[in-house]
Enzyme design. Structure first.
Site, mmCIF file in Angstrom:
data_model
loop_
_atom_site.group_PDB
_atom_site.id
_atom_site.type_symbol
_atom_site.label_atom_id
_atom_site.label_comp_id
_atom_site.label_asym_id
_atom_site.label_seq_id
_atom_site.Cartn_x
_atom_site.Cartn_y
_atom_site.Cartn_z
ATOM 1 N N VAL A 65 -1.417 -15.617 45.333
ATOM 2 C CA VAL A 65 0.015 -15.273 45.255
ATOM 3 C C VAL A 65 0.880 -16.423 44.728
ATOM 4 O O VAL A 65 2.023 -16.208 44.325
ATOM 5 C CB VAL A 65 0.576 -14.780 46.619
ATOM 6 C CG1 VAL A 65 -0.101 -13.499 47.058
ATOM 7 C CG2 VAL A 65 0.486 -15.865 47.686
ATOM 8 N N ASN A 91 2.828 -10.776 53.079
ATOM 9 C CA ASN A 91 2.174 -11.212 54.317
ATOM 10 C C ASN A 91 1.306 -12.457 54.130
ATOM 11 O O ASN A 91 1.064 -13.178 55.093
ATOM 12 C CB ASN A 91 1.329 -10.050 54.853
ATOM 13 C CG ASN A 91 0.334 -10.499 55.908
ATOM 14 O OD1 ASN A 91 0.682 -10.675 57.073
ATOM 15 N ND2 ASN A 91 -0.921 -10.722 55.493
ATOM 16 N N SER A 143 8.033 -15.820 60.750
ATOM 17 C CA SER A 143 7.425 -16.286 62.006
ATOM 18 C C SER A 143 8.539 -16.766 62.928
ATOM 19 O O SER A 143 9.579 -17.256 62.456
ATOM 20 C CB SER A 143 6.477 -17.462 61.735
ATOM 21 O OG SER A 143 6.104 -18.093 62.949
ATOM 22 N N TYR A 156 5.277 -25.440 57.752
ATOM 23 C CA TYR A 156 5.199 -24.005 58.073
ATOM 24 C C TYR A 156 6.582 -23.472 58.478
ATOM 25 O O TYR A 156 7.024 -22.410 58.015
ATOM 26 C CB TYR A 156 4.187 -23.818 59.205
ATOM 27 C CG TYR A 156 3.862 -22.384 59.541
ATOM 28 C CD1 TYR A 156 2.977 -21.652 58.756
ATOM 29 C CD2 TYR A 156 4.425 -21.771 60.658
ATOM 30 C CE1 TYR A 156 2.668 -20.336 59.075
ATOM 31 C CE2 TYR A 156 4.123 -20.460 60.983
ATOM 32 C CZ TYR A 156 3.239 -19.744 60.195
ATOM 33 O OH TYR A 156 2.937 -18.443 60.514
ATOM 34 N N ALA A 157 7.282 -24.223 59.356
ATOM 35 C CA ALA A 157 8.615 -23.796 59.808
ATOM 36 C C ALA A 157 9.576 -23.708 58.630
ATOM 37 O O ALA A 157 10.361 -22.754 58.514
ATOM 38 C CB ALA A 157 9.148 -24.773 60.857
ATOM 39 N N ALA A 158 9.518 -24.704 57.727
ATOM 40 C CA ALA A 158 10.411 -24.693 56.554
ATOM 41 C C ALA A 158 10.120 -23.481 55.674
ATOM 42 O O ALA A 158 11.036 -22.815 55.182
ATOM 43 C CB ALA A 158 10.244 -25.989 55.763
ATOM 44 N N SER A 159 8.829 -23.179 55.495
ATOM 45 C CA SER A 159 8.472 -22.036 54.642
ATOM 46 C C SER A 159 8.942 -20.723 55.259
ATOM 47 O O SER A 159 9.436 -19.832 54.557
ATOM 48 C CB SER A 159 6.956 -22.000 54.406
ATOM 49 O OG SER A 159 6.257 -21.607 55.570
ATOM 50 N N LYS A 160 8.790 -20.600 56.571
ATOM 51 C CA LYS A 160 9.143 -19.334 57.231
ATOM 52 C C LYS A 160 10.652 -19.177 57.398
ATOM 53 O O LYS A 160 11.172 -18.055 57.373
ATOM 54 C CB LYS A 160 8.429 -19.241 58.584
ATOM 55 C CG LYS A 160 6.899 -19.148 58.466
ATOM 56 C CD LYS A 160 6.457 -17.936 57.675
ATOM 57 C CE LYS A 160 4.949 -17.735 57.707
ATOM 58 N NZ LYS A 160 4.526 -16.535 56.968
ATOM 59 N N ILE A 189 0.113 -14.274 67.593
ATOM 60 C CA ILE A 189 -0.719 -13.079 67.384
ATOM 61 C C ILE A 189 -2.180 -13.521 67.283
ATOM 62 O O ILE A 189 -2.488 -14.500 66.581
ATOM 63 C CB ILE A 189 -0.312 -12.333 66.087
ATOM 64 C CG1 ILE A 189 1.206 -12.075 66.040
ATOM 65 C CG2 ILE A 189 -1.103 -11.039 65.945
ATOM 66 C CD1 ILE A 189 1.759 -11.146 67.095
#
Ligand SMILES: NC(=O)c1ccc[n+]([C@@H]2O[C@H](COP(=O)([O-])OP(=O)(O)OC[C@H]3O[C@@H](n4cnc5c(N)ncnc54)[C@H](O)[C@@H]3O)[C@@H](O)[C@H]2O)c1
Length: 248
Positions: A65, A91, A143, A156-160, A189
């Protein structure tokens, strides 16, 4: 109300985990599904695809992607194969956790590229097809970490969090074309992504419902947003987190 018969859904990162369950639930509710992932061989459903013959209901497509040009090629191929696209579920996602002061540039870039740019790529290339649908939907899997932040997950936090900004901006841009854009913010999850985590008792204590979620908990929220029941909802972020990120 949750019948998606006659609609085509594109799900990225659909070979396993939450994406696979989303693809299965949408398919179970009548949608034709284009399942996108890094390799078609890793997709469990690719083996059964020929059984559908000319009347395609489920097909696996190979695409990284993060690749803008390849994403366009695949988006156009899906629209051609299925005769249009009605639902896009962004996703595909990865995590490369480390404390900020130890994080490698490559780990920051990789996570931003898959989680944020990957969603931009597919949204950008599929919008021309989504706007021709009477029920166009984009659903981004963010997230709770994008809402709360988390030590060791700055990339990860910045991307989400970025994905939520992308969601709200696209919702405003696409509203005039009747395409809704929403995000889901899952909590913890049980999938491959969380299988290696240590101290899971600590996480459990922070979740008011005192249990981890299942991929199907996320998939039913996607089904709702994809359905006619959610036609007046856009720019929204729905948490599926057992109460973890509830604000006071
Ligand atoms: N598991 C959780 O607790 C949790 C919580 C919040 C959000 N999420 C998000 O849900 C989504 C799915 O997570 P999961 O737990 O099922 O993860 P997973 O690792 O089990 O599955 C992710 C899928 O994405 C695919 N993928 C990765 N990079 C890709 C790329 N460049 N191009 C195409 N496909 C790619 C992988 O091959 C894999 O099939 C992710 O966006 C994740 O950030 C998960």
């Amino acid at each position: 109300m949750f019948d998606l018969t006659g609609r085509t859904a594109v799900v990225t990162g659909a070979a396993r985990g939450i994406g696979l369950t989303i693809a299965q639930v949408l398919s179970d509710h009548g949608a034709s599904v284009a399942a996108v992932d890094l390799a078609t061989e890793i997709h469990p459903v690719s083996e059964v695809e020929p059984a559908f013959g000319a009347d395609i209901k489920y097909r696996a497509y190979e695409c990284d992607v993060t690749d803008f040009d390849k994403a366009k090629q695949i988006a156009d191929a899906i629209a051609r194969d299925f005769g249009g696209v009605d639902i896009l579920v962004n996703n595909a996602g990865i995590a490369r956790d480390n404390l900020l002061m130890r994080m490698q540039e490559s780990d920051f870039d990789a996570v931003l590229n898959v989680n944020l740019k990957g969603a931009f790529n597919f949204t950008r290339h599929l919008f021309r097809y989504l706007m021709r649908s009477k029920t166009g939907r984009v659903i981004n899997i963010s997230s709770v970490i994008g809402l709360m932040g988390n030590a060791g997950q700055a990339n990860y936090a910045a991307s989400k969090a970025g994905l939520i900004g992308l969601t709200k901006s696209a919702a405003k841009e696409f509203a005039g074309r009747g395409v809704t854009v929403n995000a889901i913010a899952p909590g913890f999850i049980e999938t491959n992504m969380t299988a290696g985590l240590q101290n899971t008792d600590e996480y459990l204590k922070a979740i008011p419902l005192r249990k981890f979620g299942r991929p199907s908990d996320v998939a039913v929220a996607v089904l709702f947003l994809a359905s006619d029941a959610a036609s007046y909802i856009t720019g929204e972020v729905i948490r599926v987190d057992g109460g973890l990120a509830m604000s006071s």
